[in-house]
Write an enzyme that holds these catalytic residues in place. Structure first.
Site, short mmCIF file in Angstrom:
data_model
loop_
_atom_site.label_atom_id
_atom_site.label_comp_id
_atom_site.label_asym_id
_atom_site.label_seq_id
_atom_site.Cartn_x
_atom_site.Cartn_y
_atom_site.Cartn_z
N ASP A 9 2.43 3.79 -1.73
CA ASP A 9 1.12 3.47 -1.12
C ASP A 9 0.84 4.09 0.26
O ASP A 9 1.72 4.08 1.13
CB ASP A 9 1.00 1.96 -0.87
N TRP A 39 11.75 4.73 -6.06
CA TRP A 39 11.43 3.61 -5.16
C TRP A 39 12.72 2.95 -4.68
O TRP A 39 13.66 2.80 -5.46
CB TRP A 39 10.54 2.62 -5.92
N ARG A 66 1.30 -10.49 -0.10
CA ARG A 66 1.57 -9.23 0.60
C ARG A 66 0.36 -8.35 0.83
O ARG A 66 -0.73 -8.62 0.38
CB ARG A 66 2.61 -8.44 -0.18
N ASP A 67 0.62 -7.25 1.52
CA ASP A 67 -0.30 -6.14 1.75
C ASP A 67 -1.49 -6.53 2.62
O ASP A 67 -2.66 -6.33 2.23
CB ASP A 67 -0.78 -5.54 0.40
N GLU A 102 -2.72 -6.53 -5.76
CA GLU A 102 -2.04 -5.87 -4.63
C GLU A 102 -3.07 -5.13 -3.78
O GLU A 102 -4.16 -4.79 -4.24
CB GLU A 102 -1.02 -4.84 -5.15
C1 FRU Z 1 1.72 -1.45 -4.45
C2 FRU Z 1 2.94 -2.18 -3.95
C3 FRU Z 1 2.56 -3.17 -2.87
C4 FRU Z 1 3.84 -3.30 -2.09
C5 FRU Z 1 4.40 -1.91 -2.14
C6 FRU Z 1 5.89 -1.85 -2.18
O1 FRU Z 1 1.99 -0.23 -5.03
O2 FRU Z 1 3.61 -2.80 -5.02
O3 FRU Z 1 2.06 -4.39 -3.36
O4 FRU Z 1 3.62 -3.75 -0.78
O5 FRU Z 1 3.87 -1.30 -3.30
O6 FRU Z 1 6.36 -0.54 -2.03
#
Ligand code: FRU
Length: 488
Positions: free
Chosen positions: A24, A48, A151-152, A203
């Protein structure tokens, strides 16, 4: 460090970090003549992993300089997605003199003595234009033990109520909080439990105001919301949006709960949000040009993932209601090179072809005659092609990558991406950006966007216009060579 950027499939005019994994876009903010782009970054691998915030800056949103990593995992956990703002009036008290940058992000760790993950919101601040960051000693500033997906945070200043507003993804809803100082947050409202698509976890929300049809007296609020992957879905992860009103506390959706509006009809535009504090009034957006369904498997080596082109968002009214339109930012002009223009081409079957370079923008206007479908394809010397078709009867724009190159890394990758689209006065305008491993299609002034990765074994060399079962006029075709942004 030698700058490479010439590996197979490496995008040439889209941002990607020099090496390793990215997802992101985070913390985008404009400050002191620089656009900052932070991003979810795993510096130790091409899949990831424990998340950091990588960092790049640009003066024009097109040419980027990668800077050292901004935020590292700390005692509160790894650094998930979030936003950044200019604290103009030092409401946080973090700055001795003048304004500074504050980042608001999710710290993810495990509950003590458990392997269940916990998400809490934290702050970091910078008084040297984002070059170095100090994490706030009072972190985390916001937590809720009852919610796993929490989150986010996207934060913005709401001048009408003189407060900071945070939109936070909370499972299957967005929770809105407000604050006077960025440190103490109060619950304001919750939106979305019954609205829109709930195909996956919610998200990366965003919330901002835009004029409808350019009329500042008629603004609407837009909520962007990304939806995570779910094995039952054909499309993988996608981004939806809502149009409505916001009074500093509550977001009211203009549409019925059942209405689902997609920001992009391609598979590869996810987790995008907008820049904060852009001074010229533009709402500029960038997305991660990938999809959780196969992001970890795409066939690149040493680096993985890039961003979409930065896009300016606007609102237009139509019979169906207010909708987002998106166009690449005007700064794209800085990489335009030679251009060829053709006028009034009478297309029958495949009777028009020309050479294109590997980095190309195609602008074309079709005028319908009696064909059942028409469009164009790009092709390389291996016969691999990506086809953009307008199906007249179904009123559907199709971007077919089933024969575009390497599909082998995921069963979900080969796809015909479909977008409902009406012609305007029997005309269809397409603006298409072709990079080494992507195609972004904007139709009818950005009313529809289709963003798609492609992995051809060799770069595309030819463009062909076609018309099926009848004729189509191409009233104008413009082919522009684009320059690489990397100093190779
Ligand atoms: C979206 C996400 C977010 C999270 C991040 C983790 O792609 O899943 O919700 O903060 O990526 O890398």
């Amino acid at each position: 460090m030698t700058v490479k950027y010439n590996e197979k499939h490496r995008l040439q005019y889209h941002f990607s970090p020099e090496e390793k994994w990215m997802n992101d876009p985070n913390g985008m903010v404009y400050f002191n003549d620089e656009y900052h782009l932070f991003y979810q970054y795993h510096p130790h691998g091409t899949t990831w992993g424990p998340m950091h915030w990588g960092h790049a800056v640009s003066c024009d949103l097109i040419h980027w300089e990668e800077l050292p990593i901004a935020l590292y995992p700390d005692e509160h956990g790894v650094i998930f997605s979030g936003s950044a703002v200019v604290d103009w009036n030092n409401s946080s008290g973090f700055f001795d003199e003048g304004p500074g940058l504050v980042a608001i992000y999710t710290s993810t760790d495990n509950y003590p003595d458990s392997d269940r993950s916990r998400q809490r919101q934290s702050l970091a601040y910078s008084n040297d234009n984002g070059r170095t960051w100090v994490t706030y000693e009072g972190n985390p500033v916001l937590s809720d033990v009852n919610i796993t997906d929490y989150r986010d945070p996207k934060v913005f200043w709401h001048s009408e109520t003189n407060k900071w507003v945070m939109v936070l993804a909370t499972g299957q809803s967005v929770t809105i909080y407000t604050s006077k100082n960025l440190k103490d947050w109060e619950f304001a409202s919750e939106f979305g439990n019954t609205a829109g698509s709930h195909d996956g976890v919610w998200e990366c929300p965003d919330l901002f105001k835009l004029p409808v049809d350019g009329d500042e007296n008629n603004p609407k609020w837009v909520m962007l919301l990304s939806i995570g992957d779910n094995p039952q879905l054909k499309e993988g992860s996608r981004t939806q949006y809502f149009i409505g009103d916001f009074d500093g506390t509550t977001f009211i959706n203009d549409n019925s709960d059942e209405t689902v509006l997609w920001l992009d009809h391609g598979r590869d535009n996810y987790a995008g949000v907008s820049w904060s504090d852009v001074q010229d009034g533009r709402r500029i957006y960038i997305g991660w040009m990938s999809n959780w369904r196969y992001a970890n498997q795409v066939p690149t080596e040493g680096w993985r993932s890039s961003m979409t082109l930065p896009r300016e968002l606007s609102l237009t009214s139509s019979e169906e209601g207010v909708r987002i339109a998106q166009k690449p930012v005007v700064e794209i002009d800085s990489i335009r090179k030679g251009m060829e223009v053709y006028k009034d081409l009478a297309i029958e079957e495949n009777n028009f072809s020309c050479n294109i370079s590997d980095l190309t923008e195609v602008s074309v206007e079709f005028e319908k005659q009696n064909a059942t479908s028409f469009g164009l394809f790009i092709e390389n010397s291996e016969g691999e092609k990506t086809v953009v078709t307008y199906d007249v009867e179904r009123e559907m724009l199709l971007v077919d990558r089933t024969n575009s190159g390497d599909n082998s890394f995921s069963e979900s990758f080969a796809a015909v991406q479909e977008a409902p689209l009406r012609m305007k006065n029997s005309r269809l305008k397409l603006q298409i950006f072709i990079d080494t491993s992507s195609i972004e299609v904007f139709a009818n002034e950005g009313e529809v966007a289709v963003t798609s990765l492609i992995f051809p074994s060799k770069v595309s060399e030819h463009l062909t216009l076609f018309s099926n079962e009848g004729n189509t006029n191409a009233t104008q075709l413009k082919i522009t060579d684009l320059a690489s942004i990397w100093n190779k």
